[in-house]
Design a protein around this motif. Structure first.
Motif, PDB file in Angstrom:
ATOM      1  N   ALA A  86       0.814  -1.219   0.000  1.00  0.00           N
ATOM      2  CA  ALA A  86       0.000   0.000   0.000  1.00  0.00           C
ATOM      3  C   ALA A  86       0.848   1.271   0.000  1.00  0.00           C
ATOM      4  O   ALA A  86       0.498   2.270  -0.631  1.00  0.00           O
ATOM      5  CB  ALA A  86      -0.926   0.000   1.210  1.00  0.00           C
ATOM      6  N   ASP A  87       1.984   1.248   0.681  1.00  0.00           N
ATOM      7  CA  ASP A  87       2.831   2.432   0.802  1.00  0.00           C
ATOM      8  C   ASP A  87       3.539   2.734  -0.525  1.00  0.00           C
ATOM      9  O   ASP A  87       4.148   1.836  -1.121  1.00  0.00           O
ATOM     10  CB  ASP A  87       3.875   2.207   1.901  1.00  0.00           C
ATOM     11  CG  ASP A  87       4.796   3.389   2.051  1.00  0.00           C
ATOM     12  OD1 ASP A  87       4.394   4.382   2.663  1.00  0.00           O
ATOM     13  OD2 ASP A  87       5.929   3.312   1.525  1.00  0.00           O
ATOM     14  N   PRO A  88       3.491   3.975  -1.019  1.00  0.00           N
ATOM     15  CA  PRO A  88       4.110   4.303  -2.307  1.00  0.00           C
ATOM     16  C   PRO A  88       5.605   4.012  -2.360  1.00  0.00           C
ATOM     17  O   PRO A  88       6.118   3.566  -3.396  1.00  0.00           O
ATOM     18  CB  PRO A  88       3.828   5.805  -2.473  1.00  0.00           C
ATOM     19  CG  PRO A  88       2.607   6.041  -1.657  1.00  0.00           C
ATOM     20  CD  PRO A  88       2.730   5.126  -0.484  1.00  0.00           C
ATOM     21  N   PHE A  89       6.326   4.293  -1.269  1.00  0.00           N
ATOM     22  CA  PHE A  89       7.768   4.014  -1.265  1.00  0.00           C
ATOM     23  C   PHE A  89       8.008   2.511  -1.347  1.00  0.00           C
ATOM     24  O   PHE A  89       8.885   2.052  -2.095  1.00  0.00           O
ATOM     25  CB  PHE A  89       8.413   4.593  -0.003  1.00  0.00           C
ATOM     26  CG  PHE A  89       9.920   4.563  -0.045  1.00  0.00           C
ATOM     27  CD1 PHE A  89      10.638   5.623  -0.568  1.00  0.00           C
ATOM     28  CD2 PHE A  89      10.627   3.462   0.425  1.00  0.00           C
ATOM     29  CE1 PHE A  89      12.032   5.596  -0.629  1.00  0.00           C
ATOM     30  CE2 PHE A  89      12.014   3.420   0.379  1.00  0.00           C
ATOM     31  CZ  PHE A  89      12.717   4.490  -0.153  1.00  0.00           C
ATOM     32  N   ASP A  90       7.231   1.743  -0.599  1.00  0.00           N
ATOM     33  CA  ASP A  90       7.369   0.289  -0.653  1.00  0.00           C
ATOM     34  C   ASP A  90       7.010  -0.244  -2.044  1.00  0.00           C
ATOM     35  O   ASP A  90       7.662  -1.167  -2.547  1.00  0.00           O
ATOM     36  CB  ASP A  90       6.474  -0.372   0.395  1.00  0.00           C
ATOM     37  CG  ASP A  90       6.978  -0.167   1.810  1.00  0.00           C
ATOM     38  OD1 ASP A  90       8.149   0.246   1.980  1.00  0.00           O
ATOM     39  OD2 ASP A  90       6.203  -0.425   2.753  1.00  0.00           O
ATOM     40  N   ARG A  91       5.972   0.339  -2.662  1.00  0.00           N
ATOM     41  CA  ARG A  91       5.603  -0.093  -4.016  1.00  0.00           C
ATOM     42  C   ARG A  91       6.750   0.144  -4.985  1.00  0.00           C
ATOM     43  O   ARG A  91       7.059  -0.714  -5.825  1.00  0.00           O
ATOM     44  CB  ARG A  91       4.358   0.653  -4.505  1.00  0.00           C
ATOM     45  CG  ARG A  91       3.064   0.097  -3.982  1.00  0.00           C
ATOM     46  CD  ARG A  91       1.884   0.472  -4.881  1.00  0.00           C
ATOM     47  NE  ARG A  91       1.735   1.898  -5.075  1.00  0.00           N
ATOM     48  CZ  ARG A  91       1.104   2.710  -4.249  1.00  0.00           C
ATOM     49  NH1 ARG A  91       0.574   2.234  -3.129  1.00  0.00           N
ATOM     50  NH2 ARG A  91       0.978   3.989  -4.521  1.00  0.00           N
ATOM     51  N   ALA A  92       7.395   1.301  -4.876  1.00  0.00           N
ATOM     52  CA  ALA A  92       8.524   1.594  -5.756  1.00  0.00           C
ATOM     53  C   ALA A  92       9.676   0.623  -5.525  1.00  0.00           C
ATOM     54  O   ALA A  92      10.348   0.198  -6.472  1.00  0.00           O
ATOM     55  CB  ALA A  92       8.992   3.035  -5.552  1.00  0.00           C
ATOM     56  N   THR A  93       9.904   0.252  -4.269  1.00  0.00           N
ATOM     57  CA  THR A  93      10.968  -0.700  -3.956  1.00  0.00           C
ATOM     58  C   THR A  93      10.666  -2.062  -4.551  1.00  0.00           C
ATOM     59  O   THR A  93      11.543  -2.708  -5.158  1.00  0.00           O
ATOM     60  CB  THR A  93      11.141  -0.819  -2.431  1.00  0.00           C
ATOM     61  OG1 THR A  93      11.487   0.464  -1.898  1.00  0.00           O
ATOM     62  CG2 THR A  93      12.235  -1.815  -2.071  1.00  0.00           C
ATOM     63  N   VAL A  94       9.431  -2.518  -4.414  1.00  0.00           N
ATOM     64  CA  VAL A  94       9.053  -3.822  -4.973  1.00  0.00           C
ATOM     65  C   VAL A  94       9.142  -3.799  -6.496  1.00  0.00           C
ATOM     66  O   VAL A  94       9.616  -4.756  -7.117  1.00  0.00           O
ATOM     67  CB  VAL A  94       7.636  -4.218  -4.503  1.00  0.00           C
ATOM     68  CG1 VAL A  94       7.129  -5.431  -5.278  1.00  0.00           C
ATOM     69  CG2 VAL A  94       7.651  -4.519  -3.007  1.00  0.00           C
ATOM     70  N   ARG A  95       8.687  -2.713  -7.100  1.00  0.00           N
ATOM     71  CA  ARG A  95       8.808  -2.609  -8.564  1.00  0.00           C
ATOM     72  C   ARG A  95      10.272  -2.659  -8.994  1.00  0.00           C
ATOM     73  O   ARG A  95      10.613  -3.285 -10.005  1.00  0.00           O
ATOM     74  CB  ARG A  95       8.158  -1.314  -9.053  1.00  0.00           C
ATOM     75  CG  ARG A  95       6.636  -1.353  -9.048  1.00  0.00           C
ATOM     76  CD  ARG A  95       6.069  -0.095  -9.697  1.00  0.00           C
ATOM     77  NE  ARG A  95       4.626  -0.157  -9.817  1.00  0.00           N
ATOM     78  CZ  ARG A  95       3.768   0.623  -9.165  1.00  0.00           C
ATOM     79  NH1 ARG A  95       4.239   1.544  -8.304  1.00  0.00           N
ATOM     80  NH2 ARG A  95       2.467   0.512  -9.343  1.00  0.00           N
ATOM     81  N   ALA A  96      11.145  -2.009  -8.247  1.00  0.00           N
ATOM     82  CA  ALA A  96      12.577  -2.049  -8.571  1.00  0.00           C
ATOM     83  C   ALA A  96      13.108  -3.471  -8.485  1.00  0.00           C
ATOM     84  O   ALA A  96      13.890  -3.901  -9.354  1.00  0.00           O
ATOM     85  CB  ALA A  96      13.354  -1.125  -7.634  1.00  0.00           C
ATOM     86  N   MET A  97      12.713  -4.200  -7.456  1.00  0.00           N
ATOM     87  CA  MET A  97      13.150  -5.590  -7.309  1.00  0.00           C
ATOM     88  C   MET A  97      12.661  -6.428  -8.489  1.00  0.00           C
ATOM     89  O   MET A  97      13.427  -7.209  -9.081  1.00  0.00           O
ATOM     90  CB  MET A  97      12.629  -6.162  -5.990  1.00  0.00           C
ATOM     91  CG  MET A  97      13.212  -5.480  -4.761  1.00  0.00           C
ATOM     92  SD  MET A  97      12.372  -5.918  -3.212  1.00  0.00           S
ATOM     93  CE  MET A  97      13.014  -7.565  -2.936  1.00  0.00           C
ATOM     94  N   ALA A  98      11.393  -6.247  -8.845  1.00  0.00           N
ATOM     95  CA  ALA A  98      10.837  -7.006  -9.966  1.00  0.00           C
ATOM     96  C   ALA A  98      11.521  -6.648 -11.276  1.00  0.00           C
ATOM     97  O   ALA A  98      11.792  -7.528 -12.117  1.00  0.00           O
ATOM     98  CB  ALA A  98       9.331  -6.741 -10.064  1.00  0.00           C
TER      99      ALA A  98
END
Length: 213
Positions: A86-98
């Protein structure tokens, strides 16, 4: 909603989407695409996917392509359980990992690249060394991210987008004989992920077109 996934049993990108569909608890049909015989280059498949790549997810007659785009569409149309935090920063981190996997590792090791290397006279040992280099480079960047953010899974304590990408890439790493010793966090996250029934069911060996590898 009628879903048909055009998939090849051990190709990474459809493997990602199978995991996502399973995590969402959705019913879908598998339509195998034989990459070895170049079925994906046929006129019928190109009418669905102009790139002649897998996967294609047919949604009530409307085709979706590119695995990450499909997975994000799933998260937008079937919000629970979440693939992205849900958190935008966490979403960006997960997208970077993917994207380390889907944009930087996988594209230089997929079938069309391996066939191109073969056409240039590169033997099996050379092709394995090529794949090992890029997988190792990507995993070297990804390992500290999983170690920092993982709490059982690649990110956090529930499976999500990063696992959809990581599990197939580690499967490929085994195919190319990559030494996983330097990547304990990645290895542990994948072991945990494969215990999840939805992820286990997406394994290549359980697909209708699976072949003895």
């Amino acid at each position: 909603m009628k879903l048909t996934l055009h998939s090849a049993w051990r190709a990474s990108a459809p493997y990602r989407v199978r995991i996502g569909l399973n995590l969402k608890g959705l019913d879908y049909a598998i339509q195998p695409v034989d990459l070895v015989t170049s079925q994906h280059h046929g006129e019928a498949y190109r009418a669905l996917n102009a790139q002649a790549l897998v996967p294609t997810l047919d949604v009530d007659g409307r085709p979706l392509t590119q695995s990450l785009a499909i997975l994000e569409w799933l998260d937008e149309t079937v919000p629970e359980p979440r693939l992205l935090p849900a958190d935008p920063f966490d979403r960006a981190t997960v997208r970077a990992m993917a994207e380390i996997i889907a944009c930087d590792i996988h594209p230089v090791n997929n079938l069309r690249i391996l066939r191109a290397l073969t056409g240039l006279g590169v033997d099996q040992d050379g092709r394995d060394a090529w794949a090992q280099r890029w997988i190792t480079d990507g995993f070297t960047a990804l390992e500290p991210m999983v170690a920092k953010h993982g709490k059982g899974y690649a990110f956090g304590d529930t499976p999500g987008l990063a696992d959809c990408c990581l599990v197939p890439q580690v499967y490929n790493a085994a195919r190319f004989h990559v030494d996983m010793t330097p990547f304990p966090a990645i290895s542990a996250a994948v072991v945990r992920a494969l215990e999840h029934p939805a992820i286990a069911a997406a394994h290549p060996n359980l697909q209708p077109d699976a072949q003895k590898a």
